[in-house]
Design an enzyme around this catalytic site. Sequence first.
Site, PDB file in Angstrom:
ATOM      1  N   GLY A 144     -74.451  55.573  30.476  1.00 49.67           N
ATOM      2  CA  GLY A 144     -74.701  56.194  31.765  1.00 49.67           C
ATOM      3  C   GLY A 144     -75.956  55.656  32.426  1.00 49.67           C
ATOM      4  O   GLY A 144     -76.451  54.584  32.063  1.00 49.67           O
ATOM      5  N   HIS A 171     -76.726  52.526  24.224  1.00 46.55           N
ATOM      6  CA  HIS A 171     -76.948  51.677  25.388  1.00 46.55           C
ATOM      7  C   HIS A 171     -78.424  51.787  25.780  1.00 46.55           C
ATOM      8  O   HIS A 171     -78.898  52.876  26.105  1.00 46.55           O
ATOM      9  CB  HIS A 171     -76.098  52.149  26.564  1.00 46.55           C
ATOM     10  CG  HIS A 171     -74.663  51.739  26.484  1.00 46.55           C
ATOM     11  ND1 HIS A 171     -73.839  52.136  25.462  1.00 46.55           N
ATOM     12  CD2 HIS A 171     -73.904  50.962  27.311  1.00 46.55           C
ATOM     13  CE1 HIS A 171     -72.626  51.620  25.657  1.00 46.55           C
ATOM     14  NE2 HIS A 171     -72.644  50.905  26.774  1.00 46.55           N
ATOM     15  N   GLU A 174     -81.083  47.972  29.657  1.00 49.41           N
ATOM     16  CA  GLU A 174     -80.347  47.380  30.781  1.00 49.41           C
ATOM     17  C   GLU A 174     -81.032  47.815  32.070  1.00 49.41           C
ATOM     18  O   GLU A 174     -81.872  47.103  32.620  1.00 49.41           O
ATOM     19  CB  GLU A 174     -78.882  47.814  30.771  1.00 49.41           C
ATOM     20  CG  GLU A 174     -78.076  47.179  31.908  1.00 49.41           C
ATOM     21  CD  GLU A 174     -76.703  47.809  32.079  1.00 49.41           C
ATOM     22  OE1 GLU A 174     -75.859  47.168  32.731  1.00 49.41           O
ATOM     23  OE2 GLU A 174     -76.473  48.932  31.593  1.00 49.41           O
ATOM     24  N   ASP A 251     -68.045  44.365  28.887  1.00 47.85           N
ATOM     25  CA  ASP A 251     -68.515  45.655  29.400  1.00 47.85           C
ATOM     26  C   ASP A 251     -67.416  46.399  30.142  1.00 47.85           C
ATOM     27  O   ASP A 251     -67.028  47.484  29.750  1.00 47.85           O
ATOM     28  CB  ASP A 251     -69.748  45.485  30.287  1.00 47.85           C
ATOM     29  CG  ASP A 251     -70.526  46.778  30.435  1.00 47.85           C
ATOM     30  OD1 ASP A 251     -70.322  47.694  29.622  1.00 47.85           O
ATOM     31  OD2 ASP A 251     -71.349  46.868  31.357  1.00 47.85           O
TER      32      ASP A 251
END
Length: 307
Positions: A144, A171, A174, A251
Amino acid sequence: MELTADHHSHHHIQLDVQHHTHTRVGRIDLVQLEPEGKVHRRRLAADYLNPLRLNAIDDAHRGRETLNLERAGIFGCLPTLNAILQDRREVIEAAIEGLNRSDFSAELILCCMRGTDNHEANLETVKLAKDYIGKGVCCIDIAGAEALFPTENFGDLFALAREEGTPFTIHAGEADGPKSVWKALEYGTKRLGHGVRSLEDPKLIEKIVAEGITLEVCPTSNIHTCMFPSIEEYPLRKLMDAGVKVTINTDNMTVSNINLAKEYGKLIAAFDLTDEEIKGFAKNAVNACFASEEKKKELLEKIEAAV
């Protein structure tokens, strides 16, 4: 995983399909009406994998043998949080049954979502994962809006996962910078979704290399989110030269209009990758996956046998 029901009694789930270890090759949103929803989810989970097996290859441009999918991610995102636990179990079990109908070996990642009003749903996801580990689910994840909802806000989720012995990946690195990765490593992850902004901190790169952390890099996606201007300027070589364990991922095939074959093709053209380097990416993926040692051995042998 957030499974919710809105006022029309729909169930919305998202499959995040991943290459034989943890290479993300696709994502799909599925919305069904009850009571047919369970049947549709099973069928769609199976049908979605079949075309993907043609893309799950270690080097499309050299015609190498197709490798298997081992995992898929599944999560939903609707504004309300009123789905009951039974509904979530039904969705997980329907997806597992659907995946088992495919000739593609796959498992699920139950993915928590970053946000401010879904904490209880995320906790339920972690608790549910424990019941299905080894029965079609391999781990949990969190994804998210990383910059809006920092990794540091979700420590209790991974504390619970550690307590229950549930594997996880995160995650990080990024949209947010090195501090997000530092926090993910503090939680104990050995895999990072993206992680490319770790290069902004030399000390962090040293730690990643020393601890054998694996990065799931997604070049096309990162270019589309304006992290890097072009494939030629993607820091793949920098990561490799630093000794970071890298895997190649798409992705989101739909949003980025990409598949794994095209992703490898771009990187081969931009960086003149050798056969051994390409094999190295696949080996990194196997070694970082949550499969059994027997399964890893089988996959590594397939990679070595590839011509």
